[in-house]
Scaffold this motif. Structure first.
Motif, PDB file in Angstrom:
ATOM      1  N   THR A 252      57.621  32.272  42.055  1.00 35.69           N
ATOM      2  CA  THR A 252      57.833  31.301  40.994  1.00 35.69           C
ATOM      3  C   THR A 252      59.322  31.245  40.674  1.00 35.69           C
ATOM      4  O   THR A 252      59.997  32.269  40.689  1.00 35.69           O
ATOM      5  N   VAL A 253      59.813  30.045  40.473  1.00 31.99           N
ATOM      6  CA  VAL A 253      61.221  29.832  40.151  1.00 31.99           C
ATOM      7  C   VAL A 253      61.292  29.246  38.745  1.00 31.99           C
ATOM      8  O   VAL A 253      60.531  28.347  38.408  1.00 31.99           O
ATOM      9  N   GLY A 254      62.203  29.752  37.957  1.00 36.51           N
ATOM     10  CA  GLY A 254      62.338  29.269  36.588  1.00 36.51           C
ATOM     11  C   GLY A 254      61.767  30.267  35.600  1.00 36.51           C
ATOM     12  O   GLY A 254      60.960  31.119  35.948  1.00 36.51           O
ATOM     13  N   ASP A 255      62.207  30.132  34.389  1.00 39.39           N
ATOM     14  CA  ASP A 255      61.716  31.012  33.335  1.00 39.39           C
ATOM     15  C   ASP A 255      60.332  30.576  32.890  1.00 39.39           C
ATOM     16  O   ASP A 255      59.973  29.407  33.018  1.00 39.39           O
ATOM     17  N   PRO A 256      59.551  31.504  32.359  1.00 41.88           N
ATOM     18  CA  PRO A 256      58.240  31.125  31.830  1.00 41.88           C
ATOM     19  C   PRO A 256      58.392  30.089  30.720  1.00 41.88           C
ATOM     20  O   PRO A 256      59.352  30.129  29.950  1.00 41.88           O
ATOM     21  N   VAL A 257      57.433  29.162  30.644  1.00 42.12           N
ATOM     22  CA  VAL A 257      57.392  28.209  29.535  1.00 42.12           C
ATOM     23  C   VAL A 257      57.141  28.993  28.253  1.00 42.12           C
ATOM     24  O   VAL A 257      57.775  28.765  27.235  1.00 42.12           O
ATOM     25  N   PHE A 258      56.201  29.919  28.327  1.00 46.28           N
ATOM     26  CA  PHE A 258      55.957  30.888  27.267  1.00 46.28           C
ATOM     27  C   PHE A 258      55.120  32.013  27.839  1.00 46.28           C
ATOM     28  O   PHE A 258      54.582  31.910  28.935  1.00 46.28           O
ATOM     29  N   THR A 259      55.032  33.095  27.111  1.00 43.86           N
ATOM     30  CA  THR A 259      54.178  34.212  27.494  1.00 43.86           C
ATOM     31  C   THR A 259      53.087  34.359  26.446  1.00 43.86           C
ATOM     32  O   THR A 259      53.223  33.861  25.327  1.00 43.86           O
ATOM     33  N   LEU A 260      52.024  35.027  26.820  1.00 42.91           N
ATOM     34  CA  LEU A 260      50.907  35.134  25.894  1.00 42.91           C
ATOM     35  C   LEU A 260      50.062  36.353  26.177  1.00 42.91           C
ATOM     36  O   LEU A 260      50.179  36.968  27.235  1.00 42.91           O
ATOM     37  N   ARG A 261      49.238  36.653  25.224  1.00 45.75           N
ATOM     38  CA  ARG A 261      48.176  37.646  25.378  1.00 45.75           C
ATOM     39  C   ARG A 261      46.900  36.936  24.982  1.00 45.75           C
ATOM     40  O   ARG A 261      46.718  36.587  23.825  1.00 45.75           O
ATOM     41  N   CYS A 262      46.048  36.706  25.959  1.00 47.33           N
ATOM     42  CA  CYS A 262      44.833  35.943  25.692  1.00 47.33           C
ATOM     43  C   CYS A 262      43.668  36.881  25.393  1.00 47.33           C
ATOM     44  O   CYS A 262      43.402  37.817  26.148  1.00 47.33           O
ATOM     45  N   HIS A 263      42.971  36.609  24.297  1.00 44.15           N
ATOM     46  CA  HIS A 263      41.828  37.405  23.864  1.00 44.15           C
ATOM     47  C   HIS A 263      40.510  36.638  23.985  1.00 44.15           C
ATOM     48  O   HIS A 263      39.508  37.047  23.413  1.00 44.15           O
ATOM     49  N   CYS A 264      40.510  35.512  24.708  1.00 44.75           N
ATOM     50  CA  CYS A 264      39.267  34.736  24.815  1.00 44.75           C
ATOM     51  C   CYS A 264      38.220  35.541  25.591  1.00 44.75           C
ATOM     52  O   CYS A 264      38.533  36.452  26.354  1.00 44.75           O
ATOM     53  N   ARG A 265      36.967  35.212  25.370  1.00 50.38           N
ATOM     54  CA  ARG A 265      35.876  35.943  26.025  1.00 50.38           C
ATOM     55  C   ARG A 265      35.947  35.842  27.554  1.00 50.38           C
ATOM     56  O   ARG A 265      35.639  36.799  28.247  1.00 50.38           O
TER      57      ARG A 265
ATOM     58  N   CYS B 186      38.645  35.673  29.463  1.00 49.73           N
ATOM     59  CA  CYS B 186      39.655  36.624  29.937  1.00 49.73           C
ATOM     60  C   CYS B 186      39.181  38.067  29.755  1.00 49.73           C
ATOM     61  O   CYS B 186      39.425  38.921  30.606  1.00 49.73           O
ATOM     62  N   GLN B 187      38.477  38.339  28.666  1.00 56.46           N
ATOM     63  CA  GLN B 187      37.936  39.679  28.467  1.00 56.46           C
ATOM     64  C   GLN B 187      36.911  40.026  29.548  1.00 56.46           C
ATOM     65  O   GLN B 187      36.936  41.117  30.114  1.00 56.46           O
ATOM     66  N   ARG B 188      36.035  39.087  29.866  1.00 58.97           N
ATOM     67  CA  ARG B 188      35.028  39.334  30.912  1.00 58.97           C
ATOM     68  C   ARG B 188      35.671  39.489  32.288  1.00 58.97           C
ATOM     69  O   ARG B 188      35.280  40.352  33.063  1.00 58.97           O
ATOM     70  N   GLN B 189      36.635  38.625  32.574  1.00 60.22           N
ATOM     71  CA  GLN B 189      37.278  38.646  33.883  1.00 60.22           C
ATOM     72  C   GLN B 189      38.073  39.932  34.102  1.00 60.22           C
ATOM     73  O   GLN B 189      38.088  40.479  35.185  1.00 60.22           O
ATOM     74  N   SER B 190      38.704  40.435  33.055  1.00 58.16           N
ATOM     75  CA  SER B 190      39.584  41.593  33.216  1.00 58.16           C
ATOM     76  C   SER B 190      38.930  42.925  32.859  1.00 58.16           C
ATOM     77  O   SER B 190      39.392  43.966  33.316  1.00 58.16           O
ATOM     78  N   GLY B 191      37.902  42.890  32.018  1.00 57.77           N
ATOM     79  CA  GLY B 191      37.324  44.128  31.525  1.00 57.77           C
ATOM     80  C   GLY B 191      38.204  44.775  30.459  1.00 57.77           C
ATOM     81  O   GLY B 191      38.044  45.944  30.136  1.00 57.77           O
TER      82      GLY B 191
END
Length: 126
Positions: free
Chosen positions: A18-31, A33-38
């Motif tokens: 990836t080239v360029g700075d992130p548009v933004f960063t985040l911490r996602c707490h949606c269900r 993302c929780q299920r996908q990551s554990g």
């Protein structure tokens, strides 16, 4: 323009740049993302699609409906299962949200710009 940053999966089959700075960063707490990551949350960085490309391998895709009702595509390594990025299905030209090893691709840049689905966050993370 910033230097290219690279990342990939645990087994090394998939590599991206990836080239360029992130548009933004985040911490996602949606269900989803929780299920996908554990995990209680998923750190991620939103990057412009125009500066993102797969360098090696062919990732697999899984389409699902997010809590918002939007169809999203979760892209991951089919060999080791490492999550790579998430994309809104109706807008493939829009930014991609890199998950998985985003903390390695963007070290020290994962400030809490955005706290997604905070009502779904574990009480000890609010």
């Amino acid at each position: 323009m910033s230097q290219p940053r690279t990342g990939g999966c645990l087994c090394g089959a998939i590599r991206y740049e990836t080239v360029g700075d992130p548009v933004f960063t985040l911490r996602c707490h949606c269900r989803d993302c929780q299920r996908q990551s554990g995990a209680a949350h998923v750190p991620a960085a939103r990057v412009p699609s125009a500066g993102f490309r797969i360098l090696q391998g062919t990732p697999r895709r899984y389409a699902t409906k997010a809590d918002s009702g939007n169809e999203i595509i979760r892209v991951f390594c089919g060999d080791c299962g490492t999550p790579l990025y998430v994309q809104v299905a109706t807008r493939p030209d829009r930014d991609r949200t890199i998950s998985g090893d985003c903390h390695l691709a963007f070290p020290n840049s994962l400030d809490r710009d955005c706290f997604v689905a905070s009502l779904l966050a574990m009480t000890w993370e609010r």
